[in-house]
Design a protein around this motif. Structure first.
Motif, PDB file in Angstrom:
ATOM      1  N   ARG A 163       0.423   8.488   1.310  1.00 59.20           N
ATOM      2  CA  ARG A 163      -0.393   9.111  -0.410  1.00 59.20           C
ATOM      3  C   ARG A 163      -1.379   8.054   0.063  1.00 59.20           C
ATOM      4  O   ARG A 163      -2.684   8.666  -0.521  1.00 59.20           O
ATOM      5  CB  ARG A 163       0.628   8.834  -1.111  1.00 59.20           C
ATOM      6  CG  ARG A 163       1.468   8.979  -1.653  1.00 59.20           C
ATOM      7  CD  ARG A 163       1.550  10.654  -1.389  1.00 59.20           C
ATOM      8  NE  ARG A 163       0.563  11.057  -3.412  1.00 59.20           N
ATOM      9  CZ  ARG A 163       0.490  11.533  -3.789  1.00 59.20           C
ATOM     10  NH1 ARG A 163       1.227  12.879  -3.537  1.00 59.20           N
ATOM     11  NH2 ARG A 163      -0.381  12.434  -4.471  1.00 59.20           N
ATOM     12  N   ASP A 164      -1.452   6.592   0.782  1.00 61.18           N
ATOM     13  CA  ASP A 164      -3.123   5.820   0.342  1.00 61.18           C
ATOM     14  C   ASP A 164      -2.632   4.828   1.783  1.00 61.18           C
ATOM     15  O   ASP A 164      -1.080   4.640   1.820  1.00 61.18           O
ATOM     16  CB  ASP A 164      -2.907   5.517  -0.500  1.00 61.18           C
ATOM     17  CG  ASP A 164      -4.262   4.549  -1.033  1.00 61.18           C
ATOM     18  OD1 ASP A 164      -4.877   4.759  -1.598  1.00 61.18           O
ATOM     19  OD2 ASP A 164      -3.929   3.479  -1.154  1.00 61.18           O
ATOM     20  N   VAL A 165      -3.368   4.755   3.051  1.00 62.48           N
ATOM     21  CA  VAL A 165      -4.080   3.706   3.589  1.00 62.48           C
ATOM     22  C   VAL A 165      -4.782   2.546   2.963  1.00 62.48           C
ATOM     23  O   VAL A 165      -5.796   2.965   3.141  1.00 62.48           O
ATOM     24  CB  VAL A 165      -4.453   4.678   4.638  1.00 62.48           C
ATOM     25  CG1 VAL A 165      -4.656   3.264   6.194  1.00 62.48           C
ATOM     26  CG2 VAL A 165      -2.967   4.940   5.201  1.00 62.48           C
TER      27      VAL A 165
ATOM     28  N   GLY B   8      10.538   8.629  -5.885  1.00 64.64           N
ATOM     29  CA  GLY B   8       9.870   7.458  -5.190  1.00 64.64           C
ATOM     30  C   GLY B   8       9.072   6.727  -4.656  1.00 64.64           C
ATOM     31  O   GLY B   8       8.712   7.871  -3.784  1.00 64.64           O
ATOM     32  N   ARG B   9       9.014   6.150  -4.115  1.00 64.84           N
ATOM     33  CA  ARG B   9       7.947   5.501  -3.440  1.00 64.84           C
ATOM     34  C   ARG B   9       8.463   4.112  -2.137  1.00 64.84           C
ATOM     35  O   ARG B   9       9.450   3.971  -2.477  1.00 64.84           O
ATOM     36  CB  ARG B   9       6.838   5.134  -4.199  1.00 64.84           C
ATOM     37  CG  ARG B   9       6.292   5.924  -5.623  1.00 64.84           C
ATOM     38  CD  ARG B   9       4.556   5.125  -6.359  1.00 64.84           C
ATOM     39  NE  ARG B   9       4.753   6.051  -7.358  1.00 64.84           N
ATOM     40  CZ  ARG B   9       3.925   5.834  -8.561  1.00 64.84           C
ATOM     41  NH1 ARG B   9       2.963   4.345  -8.265  1.00 64.84           N
ATOM     42  NH2 ARG B   9       3.688   6.033  -9.657  1.00 64.84           N
ATOM     43  N   ALA B  10       7.318   4.341  -1.432  1.00 71.35           N
ATOM     44  CA  ALA B  10       7.768   3.345   0.018  1.00 71.35           C
ATOM     45  C   ALA B  10       6.603   2.386  -0.597  1.00 71.35           C
ATOM     46  O   ALA B  10       5.131   3.490   0.073  1.00 71.35           O
ATOM     47  CB  ALA B  10       7.651   3.575   0.765  1.00 71.35           C
ATOM     48  N   LEU B  11       6.471   1.205  -0.144  1.00 70.86           N
ATOM     49  CA  LEU B  11       5.231   1.015   0.585  1.00 70.86           C
ATOM     50  C   LEU B  11       5.693  -0.065   2.291  1.00 70.86           C
ATOM     51  O   LEU B  11       6.391  -0.874   2.393  1.00 70.86           O
ATOM     52  CB  LEU B  11       4.454  -0.728  -0.773  1.00 70.86           C
ATOM     53  CG  LEU B  11       3.089  -0.844  -0.190  1.00 70.86           C
ATOM     54  CD1 LEU B  11       1.953  -0.684  -1.392  1.00 70.86           C
ATOM     55  CD2 LEU B  11       3.572  -2.088   0.407  1.00 70.86           C
ATOM     56  N   VAL B  12       4.517   0.169   3.258  1.00 69.34           N
ATOM     57  CA  VAL B  12       4.437  -0.750   4.254  1.00 69.34           C
ATOM     58  C   VAL B  12       3.170  -1.405   4.691  1.00 69.34           C
ATOM     59  O   VAL B  12       2.595  -0.788   4.005  1.00 69.34           O
ATOM     60  CB  VAL B  12       4.752   0.180   5.306  1.00 69.34           C
ATOM     61  CG1 VAL B  12       4.812  -0.174   6.912  1.00 69.34           C
ATOM     62  CG2 VAL B  12       6.644   0.502   5.257  1.00 69.34           C
ATOM     63  N   GLN B  13       3.282  -2.756   4.382  1.00 72.52           N
ATOM     64  CA  GLN B  13       1.768  -3.740   5.168  1.00 72.52           C
ATOM     65  C   GLN B  13       2.679  -4.301   6.462  1.00 72.52           C
ATOM     66  O   GLN B  13       3.654  -4.844   6.741  1.00 72.52           O
ATOM     67  CB  GLN B  13       1.822  -5.298   4.004  1.00 72.52           C
ATOM     68  CG  GLN B  13       0.725  -5.592   4.625  1.00 72.52           C
ATOM     69  CD  GLN B  13       0.105  -6.642   3.715  1.00 72.52           C
ATOM     70  OE1 GLN B  13       0.283  -6.219   2.373  1.00 72.52           O
ATOM     71  NE2 GLN B  13       0.021  -7.844   3.701  1.00 72.52           N
TER      72      GLN B  13
ATOM     73  N   LEU C 175       1.107   3.303   1.457  1.00 72.70           N
ATOM     74  CA  LEU C 175       1.700   3.915   0.444  1.00 72.70           C
ATOM     75  C   LEU C 175       2.002   5.225   0.762  1.00 72.70           C
ATOM     76  O   LEU C 175       1.560   5.836   0.896  1.00 72.70           O
ATOM     77  CB  LEU C 175       0.774   3.869  -1.360  1.00 72.70           C
ATOM     78  CG  LEU C 175       1.259   4.147  -2.270  1.00 72.70           C
ATOM     79  CD1 LEU C 175       2.913   3.262  -2.351  1.00 72.70           C
ATOM     80  CD2 LEU C 175       0.971   4.551  -3.320  1.00 72.70           C
ATOM     81  N   LEU C 176       3.552   4.834   0.442  1.00 72.03           N
ATOM     82  CA  LEU C 176       4.524   6.482   1.067  1.00 72.03           C
ATOM     83  C   LEU C 176       5.018   6.783   0.032  1.00 72.03           C
ATOM     84  O   LEU C 176       5.347   6.449  -0.889  1.00 72.03           O
ATOM     85  CB  LEU C 176       5.268   6.143   2.100  1.00 72.03           C
ATOM     86  CG  LEU C 176       4.419   5.206   3.374  1.00 72.03           C
ATOM     87  CD1 LEU C 176       5.236   4.604   3.380  1.00 72.03           C
ATOM     88  CD2 LEU C 176       4.531   6.355   4.234  1.00 72.03           C
TER      89      LEU C 176
END
Length: 444
Positions: free
Chosen positions: A356-358, A307-312, A417-418
């Motif tokens: 995965r992405d910044v 699964g994925r995680a997103l931190v702003q 994005l993680l």
């Protein structure tokens, strides 16, 4: 020089090296300092108490107390005035300093003649008052901080924010667009849409939103992507507002929001460990340095392998004040910690998440703040009715200062994005970024 302004200018000159960067208008109508022809900001001293505040607390805090209380004003556009004054200090044209020892008798004599000597003025009541003996980032203290800032009332935030009720940076596909209400709504929709795309949400996907605010992401993800969303917040006003929106949008079968501290999520949220995705939008700044490893571990534990995680999250450059400075820490969020984004990445990786992405979005916060400012200024009487005169002035100073800080790279905001890889290293991520960019909100 004559009148109170002349005497104030003489005293003020002892606190700076270089020319006085402002023109001063005192309570008796007199003016002194920089010439009007120079285009320097005009600082209006409405009451002597403004100077007493500055004598007791020279610098940012004294100025903030004086402005919020109405003892001091800046003529014209506050943003332009702060930009001009900050630019002179930044470029070394003006250097703040303490009076030299031989100058002190003169400073005190002028202060006495101006009637400034006396006890330290109390801060305006809008300054936060934390529970005595509450430990830093204890649940009691965190609730008090949240109550101070977020439980001001849903009516105020409905007035200030756009219809999505997103209290975070938008994603401006055209950074040159004006800070209008229509453009702000488009930017917030684009941000929410991009988050859902980055998380790979679709019909039946499950999402946990930690620190869900007024429900902008849960509502968007459920309504436009068919996701099933659990949100948590510790602000009662936010929880109640989201529940109203859930009923109005007929989304009770897809969205549930609970009054739960993030530390209690593993024990309180059904399905913990099995979510397809987890998000946290501008909440991680508020957990503190000591608790961030726990926060990161909870995000990791909430999402299933693959699964994925997103931190702003907001960030600061190395060496800059992590709390945002005395004003923010006194009036807005006293325990916030903004660190360099690289340090946050390390903490998230240590929890087991793969970066995965910044996406650096610093410039996007400038028009976001300015759109909020435009609403505040255009409907000032409404802001005063909802927050009081001092409260409205605090918000004006906060948003103007924030826009300037993001514009000049003293604060940033980043979308991280993680993924939680499987035991065999499968991330479940697409091979390109093509799916991330908004391409129009899917039909609901």
């Amino acid at each position: 020089m004559s009148g109170a302004a002349g005497r104030v200018a003489q005293v003020a000159g002892r606190f700076v090296d270089g020319r006085l960067p402002v023109r001063i208008r005192a309570w008796d109508g007199s003016e002194a300092g920089a010439t009007r022809e120079s285009g320097a900001p005009v600082v209006v001293l409405n009451r002597r108490r403004a100077l007493r505040r500055l004598l007791w607390q020279p610098g940012e805090m004294g100025l903030a107390h004086a402005y919020v209380s109405g003892d001091l004003d800046v003529e014209g556009d506050l943003g332009e005035g702060l930009t001009a004054m900050w630019g002179l200090v930044r470029d070394g044209v003006v250097t703040p300093r303490k009076p030299r020892l031989p100058e002190l008798p003169g400073v005190l004599a002028h202060a006495a003649r101006l009637g400034l000597l006396g006890p330290k003025p109390a801060p305006p009541p809008e300054a936060i008052r934390l529970p005595r003996f509450a430990r830093l980032h204890s649940k009691l203290r965190d609730r008090a901080v949240i109550h101070h800032h977020y439980d001001l009332g849903n009516d105020f935030y409905e007035f200030l924010l756009d219809a999505t009720m997103a209290y975070s940076s938008g994603y401006w596909t055209d950074l040159g667009a004006g800070p209008t209400a229509e453009n702000l709504r488009a930017a917030q929709d684009a941000k929410l849409d991009m988050i859902c795309r980055k998380l790979g949400l679709g019909p039946g996907s499950t999402l946990l939103d930690v620190g869900c605010g007024w429900g902008s992401l849960p509502i968007h993800a459920a309504k436009h992507y068919g996701a099933h969303v659990r949100g948590v917040t510790i602000a009662t006003e936010q929880r109640d507002h989201v529940n109203q929106r859930i009923r109005a949008e007929v989304l009770a079968d897809r969205v549930q929001v609970d009054l739960v501290d993030y530390r209690d999520v593993p024990a309180r949220i059904e399905g913990y460990g099995e979510f397809d995705a987890v998000s946290s939008i501008e909440m991680g700044e508020h957990v503190g340095d000591g608790n961030y490893p726990t926060f990161a571990s909870i995000l990791f534990g909430a999402v299933r392998p693959g699964g994925r995680a997103l931190v702003q999250q907001m960030s600061r450059r190395p060496g800059d004040h992590p709390g945002g400075g005395p004003f923010i820490e006194t009036y807005v969020t006293p325990d916030m910690v903004m660190r360099p984004v690289g340090d946050t990445l390390t903490l998230l990786q240590r929890a087991g998440l793969e970066v995965r992405d910044v996406h650096v979005m610093r410039e996007h916060y400038v028009p976001t703040c300015r759109a909020w400012i435009a609403t505040l200024e255009a409907h000032w009487d409404r802001a005063v009715a909802l927050a009081g005169e001092r409260g409205a002035r605090m918000w004006r100073l906060y948003l103007v200062g924030a826009a300037l800080a993001f514009e000049e790279n003293r604060m940033g905001v980043d979308q991280i994005l993680l993924a939680r890889p499987t035991t065999t290293g499968r991330s479940g991520m697409p091979s390109t970024r093509a799916s991330f960019e908004p391409a129009g909100i899917p039909a609901s």
